[in-house]
Structure formats: structure tokens, C-alpha cells
Design a protein around this motif. Structure first.
Motif, mmCIF file in Angstrom:
data_model
loop_
_atom_site.group_PDB
_atom_site.id
_atom_site.type_symbol
_atom_site.label_atom_id
_atom_site.label_comp_id
_atom_site.label_asym_id
_atom_site.label_seq_id
_atom_site.Cartn_x
_atom_site.Cartn_y
_atom_site.Cartn_z
ATOM 1 N N VAL A 51 -6.782 -3.519 -3.440
ATOM 2 C CA VAL A 51 -6.144 -3.589 -1.996
ATOM 3 C C VAL A 51 -6.448 -4.807 -1.278
ATOM 4 N N ARG A 116 -3.613 2.823 -9.134
ATOM 5 C CA ARG A 116 -3.619 2.253 -7.885
ATOM 6 C C ARG A 116 -3.797 0.924 -8.024
ATOM 7 N N ALA A 120 -1.144 -1.800 -6.112
ATOM 8 C CA ALA A 120 -1.619 -2.556 -4.988
ATOM 9 C C ALA A 120 -1.129 -4.122 -5.276
ATOM 10 N N ASP A 336 -6.411 1.148 3.993
ATOM 11 C CA ASP A 336 -5.120 0.978 3.168
ATOM 12 C C ASP A 336 -4.330 2.232 3.725
ATOM 13 N N ALA A 340 -1.498 0.932 5.826
ATOM 14 C CA ALA A 340 -0.529 0.280 4.629
ATOM 15 C C ALA A 340 -0.750 -1.211 4.259
ATOM 16 N N SER A 342 -1.493 -2.494 1.459
ATOM 17 C CA SER A 342 -0.960 -2.847 0.117
ATOM 18 C C SER A 342 0.153 -2.089 -0.330
ATOM 19 N N SER A 345 -0.100 2.362 -0.759
ATOM 20 C CA SER A 345 -0.992 2.681 -0.014
ATOM 21 C C SER A 345 -1.091 4.266 0.337
#
Length: 367
Positions: A51, A116, A120, A336, A340, A342, A345
Motif C-alpha cells: 500500500v 492484496r 496495490a 487504506d 482508498a 492504493s 483498497s
């Protein structure tokens, strides 16, 4: 209540700096300077780095995770419950003989970690690169699922029957999300895994219809906050059921203006549980409650980077005096999801139905 989170870009950078300071040359991310490594908290830290845009650190972390995977798809991780404190009682001491286990939840979390990080960093190639690792990890988990649908918390000892190992509510809830992420990757790569879909649906049935399958060895874990909010955090419970679950335990676990207690019997709020509870609130459609929780983390921001593990509010001091990598990761992930920061998110707060992939569609629930 502030209209926006007070977790700033500077805080995110400081958290990422803290994680990178702990990351070892081979990419492994221990809890603190004195060590302690497990794949779940390593993954939480890696997602925080993703992130924050720390590309090199993420690649190193994913490579380290893959390198440490064992032949059957699991990992041997050190258990925090077995970690001693030093003579002052304020710092984590190097464990003389680490207490380890091959934890199923820790293994399954590799799927969440890879998904994730790929989102990201906007690097879809990471999905293909690490899907073999994720496949082995989820197969390891599935092989430790009982006929009732619950997954035992660790691989049994040699010769030990599966039924002799307990199943944990928080761990199974987390695995429900791990299988979702694995199924999303399989769908992207056009490698359907209907067996994972069945395993995920069975976990949900066990959690919602067979409570006797959990803590069946006589240990009551209802005093732990994670047992309360994890079914909401991971999407096992959604909508009105999720909100009712949060209401049921709110006054027990949440201390006004401080955050979420780790255990009911201790005057101790922790940054990681508070951040995760914020994600659970977002999963249940309670964004403002989530933002309030994140804002309450401000006093735990450490001046030298990252966040203190927790606050002992009877003595009015941080305890222990540690800034774990995974605590920094959890704070980043909560901020995150709120703001938001990245791509992707919403991964941890929007969830697929329990019967998704078994009925032909992976509809995502936004509560």
C-alpha cells in the motif's frame, strides 16, 4: 469526530519505514528486533509495504514467503503466545526455544497477501508468479478440514488424529477470506478450483450452523476480541447479521476514545485489533465508526516510526514497549480501506457470498 482519518501520508511512510527497518536481508519480516517470525504477520507487513508503494520490499517479502514454504504447502511459524518478556516486563525477549506450529490460518493467509500486494502495486504478474505457492498453501489447509467443515488450527503431530486438534473461530473466519482470494486468483488465471469453493462454503456452514465445532477442547476463547469481530471482518456474516454481531460485543470490547481491547479481562487496548475492528465496521457498512476507531489510534503512533503494540490504560502507558511490523501493517491497511490510498483498497472490506463459485458467479457483497 474528525471528518477524515488523521492517519496521514507521513504516518504511512513512517509505518513502512518501520517495517523495512525490521525486514531481513532475505526478505523475511520478523515481529520485532529480537525476532519471532510467522507467515501471517509477515504477510500483513508485506501488504502494508505494498500500500505504501515499497516495491522492492514487497518483492523481497513474497520471495521469502515462497522460499520458506514447506513441501506439503505449510509453514512452521513461531507462536506469539510462547514469547517471553525480558526482566523489565516491557520488551519481548529472544525466545530461548521458540514455540512453533504449522498453523492453517497462517498458511492460508498467503492468498490474501499475494492478492492484496498484486492489486496495490498494480502488478498482475505477481498473481501468476505466486499462484503455485498459494495453491499449495490452500491445499494444505483443505487437507486439514474435518468432515464437518471446520479446519483444525494446526497440522496434527505425527500419528495424532485430526479430531484431536481444536478448531478456532477467528482462524476459520480468516480462512474463509483466504479461500475467496485464492478463488479470485484462480478465476483470473482461468484455473478453476471448485474444491476450494466447496471448502470455503463448508467453513461458512460450520461457523454459522455448528458453533460446537469450535473451542471443543474446553478452552473458552470468547474473551478474545478476534473471536467476536472476525466473522464480520472476513465476510462470514454480512448485512444485518454483521451489524448485530458488532452490537453484541461492542460495549464489552470497545473502550470509548481508546480503541479495542484484545482480551476482556485485561485493561489493554491494542493498535492491531483496533485497526482490524475498523475494517470489520467497514465490512458491515459502518464507515464513520471505522473512522472513529482509526482516529483513536493517534496516541499510539511512535515518534520513531510505526505504532506501539498497545496501551495499558490502568497504568496509563504503552505496553509492551514494542513496535511490531504487523501492527504497522494493520494500521496501513485500515487507513487504506478508509481513504482508498492504493488500487484494490476495498479487498478486505467487500466479500464474496459464501456460495460464490459454487453457483456460477462470484458476486461481491458491499455492505
Amino acid at each position: 469526530m474528525s471528518p477524515r482519518s488523521i492517519i496521514t501520508g507521513l504516518d504511512i511512510r513512517a509505518c513502512a519505514d518501520r517495517i523495512e527497518a525490521l525486514q531481513q536481508r532475505d526478505g523475511a519480516i520478523p515481529w520485532v528486533e529480537t525476532g519471532v517470525w510467522d507467515p501471517w504477520n509477515h504477510g500483513e507487513s508485506a501488504m502494508g509495504l505494498a500500500v505504501a508503494g515499497r516495491v522492492e520490499g514487497v518483492h523481497l517479502a513474497l520471495d521469502a514467503l515462497a522460499a520458506r514454504q514447506e513441501a506439503d504447502g505449510g509453514w512452521t511459524g513461531e507462536l506469539g503466545a510462547g514469547i517471553p518478556m525480558d526482566e523489565s516486563g516491557e520488551r519481548i525477549a529472544p525466545p530461548p526455544v521458540p514455540v512453533t506450529a504449522r498453523d492453517t490460518n497462517f498458511a492460508g493467509y498467503a492468498a490474501v497477501t499475494v492478492m492484496r500486494c498484486a492489486l496495490a502495486l498494480d502488478e498482475p504478474r505477481l498473481i501468476a508468479r505466486y499462484f503455485p505457492m498459494v495453491s499449495r498453501a490452500l491445499d494444505f489447509v483443505m487437507n486439514l478440514q474435518t468432515r464437518y467443515g471446520d479446519v483444525v488450527w494446526r497440522a496434527p503431530d505425527i500419528g495424532q488424529p485430526l479430531e484431536e486438534v481444536d478448531a478456532l473461530r477467528a482462524g476459520n473466519s480468516s480462512l474463509f477470506k483466504s479461500f475467496e482470494c485464492g478463488l479470485r486468483m484462480a478465476e483470473i488465471l482461468e484455473k478453476p478450483r471448485t474444491d476450494w469453493a466447496r471448502a470455503r462454503a463448508a467453513i461458512a456452514r460450520a461457523l454459522t450452523a455448528m458453533p460446537e465445532r469450535f473451542d471443543r477442547k474446553g478452552i473458552d476463547r470468547s474473551s478474545y476480541a478476534m473471536d467476536w469481530y472476525y466473522p464480520v471482518l472476513t465476510g462470514v456474516l454480512t448485512g444485518a447479521e454483521a451489524r448485530a454481531r458488532l452490537d453484541e460485543g461492542w460495549d464489552t470490547f470497545v473502550v470509548a476514545d481508546l480503541g479495542c481491547r484484545c482480551v476482556t479481562g485485561e485493561p489493554w487496548v491494542t493498535a492491531a485489533e483496533t485497526a482490524e475492528l475498523a475494517l470489520a465496521c467497514m465490512s458491515a457498512g459502518r464507515r464513520e465508526a471505522a473512522r472513529a476507531l482509526v482516529n483513536e489510534l493517534a496516541p499510539l503512533a511512535a515518534p520513531n516510526g510505526g505504532y506501539w503494540m498497545g496501551w495499558q490504560y490502568e497504568i496509563g502507558d504503552v505496553w509492551p514497549k514494542e513496535r511490531p511490523s504487523w501492527t504497522a501493517g494493520a494500521v496501513i491497511l485500515a487507513a487504506d480501506a478508509l481513504d482508498a490510498l492504493s488500487p484494490g483498497s476495498d479487498l478486505l472490506v467487500r466479500h464474496a457470498r459464501a456460495d460464490a463459485w459454487t453457483t456460477g458467479g462470484a458476486e461481491i457483497r458491499a455492505n
